[in-house]
Scaffold this active site. Structure first.
Site, PDB file in Angstrom:
ATOM      1  N   TRP A 200       0.851  -1.189   0.000  1.00 23.43           N
ATOM      2  CA  TRP A 200       0.000   0.000   0.000  1.00 23.43           C
ATOM      3  C   TRP A 200       0.897   1.255   0.000  1.00 23.43           C
ATOM      4  CZ3 TRP A 200      -0.440   4.295   3.038  1.00 23.43           C
ATOM      5  CH2 TRP A 200      -1.555   5.109   2.787  1.00 23.43           C
ATOM      6  N   LYS A 477     -16.242   4.971  -9.619  1.00 27.31           N
ATOM      7  CA  LYS A 477     -14.979   4.509  -9.036  1.00 27.31           C
ATOM      8  C   LYS A 477     -15.305   3.237  -8.266  1.00 27.31           C
ATOM      9  CE  LYS A 477     -11.363   5.928  -5.762  1.00 27.31           C
ATOM     10  NZ  LYS A 477     -10.935   7.040  -4.900  1.00 27.31           N
ATOM     11  N   ASP A 479     -14.160   0.505  -5.982  1.00 26.86           N
ATOM     12  CA  ASP A 479     -13.103   0.277  -4.997  1.00 26.86           C
ATOM     13  C   ASP A 479     -13.162  -1.154  -4.469  1.00 26.86           C
ATOM     14  OD1 ASP A 479     -11.050   0.918  -3.274  1.00 26.86           O
ATOM     15  OD2 ASP A 479     -12.072   2.606  -2.331  1.00 26.86           O
ATOM     16  N   ASN A 481     -11.407  -2.846  -0.879  1.00 28.90           N
ATOM     17  CA  ASN A 481     -10.466  -2.472   0.174  1.00 28.90           C
ATOM     18  C   ASN A 481     -10.018  -3.581   1.115  1.00 28.90           C
ATOM     19  OD1 ASN A 481      -9.922   0.413  -0.167  1.00 28.90           O
ATOM     20  ND2 ASN A 481     -12.140   0.601  -0.012  1.00 28.90           N
ATOM     21  N   ASP A 549      -3.048   5.178  -3.187  1.00 29.15           N
ATOM     22  CA  ASP A 549      -3.608   6.132  -2.225  1.00 29.15           C
ATOM     23  C   ASP A 549      -2.566   7.157  -1.817  1.00 29.15           C
ATOM     24  OD1 ASP A 549      -6.166   5.282  -2.112  1.00 29.15           O
ATOM     25  OD2 ASP A 549      -5.972   4.133  -0.265  1.00 29.15           O
TER      26      ASP A 549
HETATM   27  C1  DGJ Z   1      -9.627   3.615  -0.772  1.00 25.67           C
HETATM   28  C2  DGJ Z   1      -9.391   4.386  -2.012  1.00 25.67           C
HETATM   29  O1  DGJ Z   1      -8.148   4.066  -2.556  1.00 25.67           O
HETATM   30  C3  DGJ Z   1      -9.524   5.885  -1.716  1.00 25.67           C
HETATM   31  O2  DGJ Z   1      -9.205   6.620  -2.843  1.00 25.67           O
HETATM   32  C4  DGJ Z   1     -10.912   6.149  -1.241  1.00 25.67           C
HETATM   33  O3  DGJ Z   1     -11.822   5.919  -2.273  1.00 25.67           O
HETATM   34  C5  DGJ Z   1     -11.235   5.288  -0.034  1.00 25.67           C
HETATM   35  N1  DGJ Z   1     -10.949   3.899  -0.271  1.00 25.67           N
HETATM   36  C6  DGJ Z   1     -12.659   5.430   0.360  1.00 25.67           C
HETATM   37  O4  DGJ Z   1     -13.008   4.581   1.364  1.00 25.67           O
END
Ligand code: DGJ
Length: 753
Positions: A200, A477, A479, A481, A549
């Protein structure tokens, strides 16, 4: 026809202006590899390249051939249990418990164009004349397993696409436990292996090492391609530089668990292969069923790493990325994330959007936090119900307001996840990825939805379809995570659990495909905590990807530089953010932040209401003016930010008449050396006008000693270099732009008619 079959010698010659690739059917009918390299004059046979010797400890294929062992030849698709003791591309568990496979030539087909890979992302052609495809069909008689090796030779790209289709034509079920997308045996091992590692905030750092005996690999078993290791590898000669020399690229068009490896044996040959990671993989193939591997794209160059990268950039930009946005200028966007995180309401969002519109931004993106309940990352995922307390009138009203400001409207989603305290989880606790009897792992307070299930995919499609509604949203977008743990699907029987990871990613692809078909006008940007799933598979659905990020411009120099080895800069999401930077607390001049971000899918990620209007308007205007050059030109890495204090890159238009150059100084130095940046890709005999962007707009009094415009021939700029010395090499009188750390120079070049 770039594929010729010489029947007497049973040799296939695949070629285009950039390479030749030779396959010969060996005495036992398995396909052998003879050559991959610069184009060769075609001839009836290349048999001298096949060396068959009796080696110590050799096991021959049968008494019939006293010096033929698969171990000492180069193979196209080696299988388990044979006389070849190197790593194998295919392993199948058979009803009798055996695993030996000996697929042999059955037939072949040479067809114009390139067939689609069902359910999988892949490069494509628009006209049949753009490529020819060889399908080499092999049969393992005892099991009835048919192995179709597919090779597509592009007429205009130094690339070869490969994939494999496996069909059970026998009577008994089989289980694939290893099914690689390609194997390539090379006759030498004096290569360097370049991989792209990270984590990351530090994605795709190039790492170079000499290939050594044994196995070298990159891989992911996280359920996504990962930030740790990217599904892309370069094999280069020691002497190969960015500008000259031989290299082979291996890129896997896949977003799930992968393995790319090189094995050097005791005779100094190198076996390359790649595909779905075999760890935990097991695919039941019943009679009549087929399995298709992901596509691998091999590239060959003799013109250095920039040449190799440009092959991938051009092919992926024009024949992997699809849809309306492929050839359209990408909009300048403003993303709300670093401006407000989840702390916003309609008033704040609309005032941010209004400033963005006033500045010339073309796409406003509302990031995480627009649904209920979502004020932090502990809740809210899965239900996808707009928080009308925060957003008066919901998405329809908001998008109407943004559209009325003259901008497109974009929205963040994280479809693959669910929060534990959501209605979705309450109603369908069985929809998450979890192994029965074990505690499911939790990452960023969320579980992974089991996208290998059609009911989950259908639910997500319906929810997203409702929100995206006709004409309301122009950009998504997407995502993701967290990675996958405790892999298991409640919808699969025990003997099919080895299919889970691949089925999961097929589910993601299928959901993307349905949304694209339903909303062809939407521009998708993929994201996974930044660049945790930045791969060619994703580019097939989402033309751009949030690269990291980490928005610090100096860190981004490295991240974007590393990413550019495989991926076109038009796919690399890069934004100007505020200082001190939110990830590194570093303060970098605005013009440097802009000068880095503009070499990517450009945008902003800050509270634009609080910035100096004129400067931002100027940047946005400048970017728009040069965006098609940046988006469609040829990108060159000039100086690596991993190697010194100065970094540089440039983009040259395809006709070589225009170029933009960025040069970056990381730390200030006293009494610094003079600097020259050697450019690339220009016409040697063309006279270029060189404009220094910053100096040309500083009032004459401040920049008196700089020429506004310099005329230079291409050869001088490439061989002697562009002089980029700044005032830090002189005595004291520094202009503001040259002072301090983290400075940037930007030049525009245009050939005089
Ligand atoms: C991770 C993404 O990489 C960020 O740009 C953002 O969208 C956040 N998640 C939002 O939770």
């Amino acid at each position: 026809m770039p594929v010729i079959f010489h029947s007497a010698s049973r040799t296939f010659h695949l070629f285009n202006p950039f390479y030749s690739y030779l396959i010969k059917l060996l005495p036992d009918g398995s396909p052998g590899q003879l050559y991959f390299g610069p184009p060769l004059t075609d001839r009836e046979d290349f048999d001298r390249l096949l060396e068959l010797r009796n080696r110590p400890l050799q096991v021959n294929c049968s008494p019939q051939w006293d010096c033929f062992s698969l171990d000492s030849v180069k193979l196209e698709y080696p299988c388990a249990g044979t006389t070849d003791f190197r790593r194998t591309a295919l392993e199948v568990s058979q009803p009798n418990g055996g695993r030996t496979l000996e697929p042999r030539y059955l037939r072949h087909e040479i067809t114009p164009g390139k067939p689609k890979l069902s359910g999988l992302p892949a490069t494509y052609v628009e006209e049949d004349s753009e490529a020819d495809t060889l399908t080499l069909v092999l049969l393992d008689e005892p099991t009835g397993l048919q192995v179709s090796l597919r090779y597509t030779v592009f007429a205009g790209h130094a690339a070869l696409a490969r994939s494999v289709e496996l069909e059970n034509t026998g009577a008994a079920p089989l289980t694939l436990t290893r099914a690689m997308s390609f194997c390539l045996d090379l006759p030498e091992s004096d290569y360097q292996w370049m991989e792209f590692i990270g984590g990351w905030g530090k994605e795709r750092t190039p790492v170079l090492r000499d290939l050594a005996p044994g196995v070298t690999s990159v891989e992911s078993v996280q359920g996504c391609s990962s930030a740790q290791e990217n599904p892309f590898v370069i094999l280069k000669r020691k002497e190969t530089t960015e500008f000259a020399g031989e290299a082979v690229g291996l890129s896997l068009v896949y977003s799930g668990n992968f393995l790319l490896q090189a094995q050097v044996d005791s005779w100094e040959t190198t076996r390359l292969m790649g595909g779905i990671h075999p760890e935990g993989f097991g695919w039941a193939l019943y009679p009549g069923e087929r399995f298709t591997t992901p596509e691998a794209v091999l590239a060959y160059t003799r013109s250095g790493l920039n040449g190799l990268s440009q092959t991938y950039h051009t092919l992926y930009r024009s024949r992997l990325v699809r849809g309306e946005w492929r050839d359209k200028p990408r909009p300048v966007l403003l993303n709300s994330w670093e401006a407000f995180y989840m702390d916003f309401d309609s008033k704040k969002i609309l005032s941010l959007a209004q400033s963005a519109a006033d500045f010339g931004v073309e796409l406003f993106v509302l990031d995480d936090g627009w649904f209920f309940p979502r004020n932090d990352d502990t809740q809210g995922l899965g239900d996808w119900v707009v928080d009308c307390g925060k957003l008066y009138g919901g998405i329809r009203y908001l998008s109407g307001q943004i559209h009325a400001m003259g901008m497109l409207f974009g929205l963040w989603f994280e479809p693959e996840m669910v929060s534990p305290n959501s209605r979705l989880y309450e109603n369908h606790p069985d929809w998450i990825v979890q192994t029965p009897g074990r505690q499911p792992g939790i990452g960023r307070n969320q579980y992974v939805l089991d996208l290998s299930r059609k009911d989950v995919e259908n639910y997500l499609f319906e929810r997203m379809e409702q929100i995206l509604g006709p004409g309301m949203v122009d950009y998504v977008k997407w995502d993701m995570n967290r990675c996958i743990t405790q892999p298991y699907s409640g919808a699969l029987p025990p003997h099919r659990q080895g299919e889970f990871y691949h089925r999961y990613i097929l589910g993601v692809y299928s959901l993307y495909e349905r949304l694209i078909a339903r909303f062809p006008h939407i521009l998708f940007e993929s994201c996974a905590s930044g660049g945790n799933r930045f791969d060619p598979g994703m580019l097939y659905y989402a033309p751009q990807a949030w690269c990291s990020d980490n928005t610090d411009a100096i860190a981004r120099l490295q991240i974007q530089y590393g990413t550019s080895y495989c991926y076109p800069i038009s796919s690399i999401g890069s934004h100007v953010s505020v200082c001190p930077n939110h990830q590194l607390s570093r303060t970098t001049p605005l013009y440097t932040r802009f000068g880095v971000a503009m070499f990517g899918a450009f945008g902003y990620e800050l509270d634009i209401r609080k910035v100096e209007e004129l400067e931002y308007k100027w940047q946005i205007g400048l970017f728009k003016h040069y965006r098609s050059l940046l988006q469609f030109g040829d990108f060159y890495r000039l100086k690596s930010p991993f190697e010194g204090n100065i970094a540089g890159w440039m983009v040259v238009s395809r006709d070589k008449t225009k170029a933009i150059v960025g040069e970056y100084k990381i730390l200030a130095q006293a009494n610094a050396p003079y600097r020259r940046l050697k450019l690339a890709g220009l016409k040697p005999d063309a006279l270029y006008s060189v404009v220094d962007f910053w100096n040309s707009r500083i009032p004459a009094s401040a920049s008196g000693k700089f020429n506004q415009r310099l005329d230079c021939y291409g050869d001088e700029l490439m061989q002697a270099g562009l002089v980029t010395t700044d005032n830090s090499s002189g005595n004291t009188s520094q202009t503001e732009l040259d002072q301090g750390d983290f400075t940037c120079k930007l030049f525009y070049l245009e050939a005089q008619p």
